[in-house]
Design a protein around this motif. Sequence first.
Motif, PDB file in Angstrom:
ATOM      1  N   ARG A 321       0.428  -0.989   0.491  1.00 52.16           N
ATOM      2  CA  ARG A 321      -0.580   0.111   0.288  1.00 52.16           C
ATOM      3  C   ARG A 321       0.615   0.998  -0.069  1.00 52.16           C
ATOM      4  O   ARG A 321       1.372   1.237   0.392  1.00 52.16           O
ATOM      5  N   GLY A 322       0.695   2.502  -0.825  1.00 54.49           N
ATOM      6  CA  GLY A 322       1.382   3.512  -1.214  1.00 54.49           C
ATOM      7  C   GLY A 322       2.944   2.789  -1.585  1.00 54.49           C
ATOM      8  O   GLY A 322       3.218   4.128  -1.880  1.00 54.49           O
ATOM      9  N   GLY A 323       3.367   1.849  -1.996  1.00 54.91           N
ATOM     10  CA  GLY A 323       4.314   1.501  -2.754  1.00 54.91           C
ATOM     11  C   GLY A 323       4.553   1.726  -3.816  1.00 54.91           C
ATOM     12  O   GLY A 323       3.750   2.263  -5.137  1.00 54.91           O
ATOM     13  N   VAL A 324       5.421   1.929  -4.721  1.00 54.06           N
ATOM     14  CA  VAL A 324       5.731   1.999  -6.310  1.00 54.06           C
ATOM     15  C   VAL A 324       6.170   0.839  -6.455  1.00 54.06           C
ATOM     16  O   VAL A 324       7.211  -0.407  -6.574  1.00 54.06           O
ATOM     17  N   LEU A 325       4.790   0.019  -7.112  1.00 55.54           N
ATOM     18  CA  LEU A 325       5.166  -1.927  -7.638  1.00 55.54           C
ATOM     19  C   LEU A 325       5.386  -1.985  -8.428  1.00 55.54           C
ATOM     20  O   LEU A 325       5.742  -1.257  -9.801  1.00 55.54           O
ATOM     21  N   HIS A 326       6.168  -2.465  -8.808  1.00 57.63           N
ATOM     22  CA  HIS A 326       7.033  -3.351 -10.573  1.00 57.63           C
ATOM     23  C   HIS A 326       6.774  -4.549 -10.628  1.00 57.63           C
ATOM     24  O   HIS A 326       7.004  -5.908  -9.610  1.00 57.63           O
ATOM     25  N   LEU A 332       5.327 -10.944 -10.003  1.00 52.18           N
ATOM     26  CA  LEU A 332       3.807 -11.585 -10.186  1.00 52.18           C
ATOM     27  C   LEU A 332       3.116 -13.052  -9.698  1.00 52.18           C
ATOM     28  O   LEU A 332       2.535 -13.508  -8.763  1.00 52.18           O
ATOM     29  N   PHE A 333       4.204 -13.711  -8.821  1.00 53.77           N
ATOM     30  CA  PHE A 333       4.081 -15.042  -8.250  1.00 53.77           C
ATOM     31  C   PHE A 333       4.028 -14.743  -7.041  1.00 53.77           C
ATOM     32  O   PHE A 333       3.238 -15.118  -6.898  1.00 53.77           O
ATOM     33  N   ALA A 334       4.250 -13.365  -6.009  1.00 56.72           N
ATOM     34  CA  ALA A 334       3.897 -13.209  -5.097  1.00 56.72           C
ATOM     35  C   ALA A 334       2.776 -12.313  -5.063  1.00 56.72           C
ATOM     36  O   ALA A 334       2.308 -13.028  -3.654  1.00 56.72           O
ATOM     37  N   LEU A 335       1.880 -12.330  -5.550  1.00 57.35           N
ATOM     38  CA  LEU A 335       0.761 -11.554  -6.307  1.00 57.35           C
ATOM     39  C   LEU A 335       0.202 -12.605  -6.155  1.00 57.35           C
ATOM     40  O   LEU A 335      -1.002 -13.179  -5.559  1.00 57.35           O
ATOM     41  N   GLY A 336       0.488 -14.052  -7.109  1.00 57.17           N
ATOM     42  CA  GLY A 336      -0.914 -14.242  -6.944  1.00 57.17           C
ATOM     43  C   GLY A 336      -0.299 -15.576  -5.906  1.00 57.17           C
ATOM     44  O   GLY A 336      -2.035 -16.157  -6.067  1.00 57.17           O
ATOM     45  N   PHE A 337       0.095 -15.502  -5.110  1.00 54.89           N
ATOM     46  CA  PHE A 337       0.457 -16.578  -4.255  1.00 54.89           C
ATOM     47  C   PHE A 337      -0.810 -16.373  -3.047  1.00 54.89           C
ATOM     48  O   PHE A 337      -1.683 -16.614  -2.223  1.00 54.89           O
ATOM     49  N   PHE A 383       9.036 -21.113  -7.542  1.00 56.32           N
ATOM     50  CA  PHE A 383       9.442 -20.282  -9.598  1.00 56.32           C
ATOM     51  C   PHE A 383       9.699 -18.590  -8.715  1.00 56.32           C
ATOM     52  O   PHE A 383      10.229 -18.425  -9.280  1.00 56.32           O
ATOM     53  N   ALA A 384       9.151 -17.900  -7.506  1.00 55.75           N
ATOM     54  CA  ALA A 384       9.938 -16.727  -7.814  1.00 55.75           C
ATOM     55  C   ALA A 384      10.366 -16.614  -7.207  1.00 55.75           C
ATOM     56  O   ALA A 384      12.361 -15.463  -7.814  1.00 55.75           O
ATOM     57  N   SER A 401       9.155 -11.613 -20.139  1.00 53.12           N
ATOM     58  CA  SER A 401       7.891 -12.082 -20.876  1.00 53.12           C
ATOM     59  C   SER A 401       7.555 -12.997 -21.086  1.00 53.12           C
ATOM     60  O   SER A 401       6.555 -13.935 -21.043  1.00 53.12           O
ATOM     61  N   LEU A 402       8.551 -14.485 -21.217  1.00 50.00           N
ATOM     62  CA  LEU A 402       8.480 -16.048 -21.511  1.00 50.00           C
ATOM     63  C   LEU A 402       8.821 -16.149 -19.607  1.00 50.00           C
ATOM     64  O   LEU A 402       7.003 -17.259 -19.252  1.00 50.00           O
ATOM     65  N   GLY A 403       8.625 -15.495 -18.557  1.00 48.28           N
ATOM     66  CA  GLY A 403       8.450 -16.017 -17.088  1.00 48.28           C
ATOM     67  C   GLY A 403       6.945 -15.650 -17.195  1.00 48.28           C
ATOM     68  O   GLY A 403       6.251 -16.276 -16.073  1.00 48.28           O
ATOM     69  N   LYS A 404       6.548 -14.502 -17.490  1.00 54.29           N
ATOM     70  CA  LYS A 404       4.716 -14.039 -17.298  1.00 54.29           C
ATOM     71  C   LYS A 404       3.774 -15.169 -18.018  1.00 54.29           C
ATOM     72  O   LYS A 404       2.777 -15.533 -17.538  1.00 54.29           O
TER      73      LYS A 404
END
Length: 594
Positions: A321-326, A332-337, A383-384, A401-404
Motif C-alpha cells: 500500500r502506497g509503494g511503487v510497485l514493479h 507476480l508470483f508473490a501477488l498470485g500467492f 518459482f519466484a 516475457s516468457l516468465g509472465k
Amino acid sequence: MRTTHHRKIGTLYMLFGFLFFIRAGVDALLIRSQLALPNNEFWVFQFQKYNEVFTTHGTMMIFFAAMPMLLGLMNVAVPLQIGARDLAFPFLNALGFWLFFTGGMVFNLAFFFDSAPAIGWTGYAPLSTSLFTPDVNSDFYVFGVQISGLGTIFTALNLIITIIRHRAPGMKMTRMPLFTWSTLITSFLILIAFTVLAMGLYLLMFDRMFGTKFFIGPDGDPVFWQHLFWIFGHPEVYILALPAFGLFSDIITTFSKKRIFGYPMMVTSIALIGFLAFMVWVHHMFTVGLGPVVNTFFALATMAIAVPTGIKVFNWLFTMRGGVLHMTTPMLFALGFIPSFVMGGVTGVMLSMSAANFQFHDSHFVVAHFHYVILASTILGIFAGIYYYFPKMTGYKLNESLGKWHFWLFLIGYHVTFFPMHITGLKGMPRRTFTYDIGEGLSKTNFISTVGAFLMGIGILFLFVNLFITLRAKKRVGPDPWNGRTLEWTVASPAPENSFKPMPAVQEMDPFWYAKQRGEKLKTTTDVRAEPLSRDSIIPLVMALLLGVLAFGLMYDWYIIAVLAGIAELACFVVRAFHDERELFYGKEEKAHE
C-alpha cells in the motif's frame, strides 16, 4: 562433484530438485489422465499401478522436489544476506546434498526394478509392514526417505550455526532479512520434525526386516505410526511454507520500494507459526477415535495457527500500500500467492472443525485444500525464488516475457485443476481411487481438473524454454539487476567464492538500499572473520553413495555387500577425521604466519 561452495551446492539442489519435480509432475498428469473420464481404462493403469503412481507423486513432491529446492535457495541466498563467506561447515553442506541425491536415486530406482512403493506418501501402517507389503517396494520408500532426511537434518544444523555465528559485523538478528529469519525458524522445525520421522522409519524398518512388532500384532499399534508421522507431517507443511513466506516478504519489499510493514510482528508471527506447528498434528487423525476432548483441543490449536498467518497477509498488503510497485515475474508470483493461499487457509479452518472433518476426511476436498496450501505457498514461492535469484546462481537473468507466460498459464491451470476438486469432494468422491461411474455426477468436474493440470504442464514448458534461451544467450548481468535492498546484491553475479572482502559493516535494516539512497558506498570494516574451510572434496559424494549401497544390501539381503559398504563408510569417517586434523594444524600455522 567435489565442490563445497554454498552457491554451487545450492545450484545442485535446485537442479536435481527440479528434475525430481518434473518426474513427480508427470506422475500427476498420469493420475489426471486416468481420472479425466468415468470408467477410464488408461493403458498403464491397474489398481496397483495407480497406487504406485500417487505414492511416487506425493513422496517425490514433498521429500525430493519442494524441500530440496527450498534448501537450494537457502544455500544460495542466506550466507549472502547475512554477510557470511560460506556456510559454517562446507563439508557437511556437501554431504547433506549428496545424501539427498542418493536418497532420491534410491527411491527412483524402484521404478526400474518394477518395485515402486504403493503405500501413499504417508506410508501408513499396517499397509507398509511386511505382512501386507512383503515385497521390496516399501523398502525403497523407507530407505530413500531416510537417507534424504539425514541430509536435510545436516543442512538444518549447518544453517542454524551459520545464521547464529557467522553474521557480518553489525548484522543484529533484528536487522536480518525475513528470508533469513524464516530459514532459521524452519531449520529448528526440521531438527525436531525430521528426527521424529527418522525414528518412525527406523521402527518401520525393524518391523519389516527383523520381525519386530511396533506397528502390528497384539503388542503393536498402527495408530502409533500415525502419531509419529504427523508429528513430522504437519510441521513439514510449515517447513515448506515458511521459507516461501520469507521469500515473498523480501520480494514484495524489493518491488514495492518500501521497507516491510511491521517487521517485529512479521518475525513474531514466523516464530508463532513454528511453535504452533507442533500442536496441531491430530487434526489429521480426527476420525481415528481419540475422543472429543483430544479432538477439541487440536481443533482449537488448528484455528489458532490461522491468526499469525493472517497477520502476515495483512503485513504484505500494507507493505504494498502506497509503494511503487514493479510487476516483475517474481512479484507476480508473490501477488498470485496471496489470494490462492488465503483460499487454502479458509478450507483449512473448515477442516479444523472435527465434526465437519468426519465428512471431509479422505475425500477430494482434502486433496484440494492440501494443494491450495502447499502449491500456492511452496511451488509459487520456489518459482519466484528461481526468477529472483537466478542471477546470483548463474550470472544471467531469465526472460521477463516468457516468465509472465509461465506465471499466468501455471496460475490459471492451478485454479482450474484444484478448485473443482472441492466440488467432487463435497459430492463424496474419495481420494486415492482410480475410477468412478458415469452416473455419479463427477465427470465434468474431473475433466475440467485434468484440463487444468495439462495447462500447468504447458506453463512449465515456458520455464524450460526460458532457461534454454537464457543460458544459450549468455547475457551477463551486474551484481544488482533488481535494484535490491539487502547484502546479496552487493556481490558479483554469479556469487563468487570467498565473497565479502572486506566485510560489510551493517548499521540498519536493508543496508544496501539506504546506502544507495544516500549516494554512498556500503560501509565496510577491517574486522577479520574466520573463513569456513571450504576445500573441495570427493569424500561427501563417496560417503553418500556408500550409504545407498548399504541400503540396497539390506533391501535385497546382500549382507556381504552391506557389511563391505559399512566398513568403507567407516573408513571415509577416519579419512575425513585425519583430514580435519591436518586442516586444523595448518590453519593455525597459517594464522601464526599472518
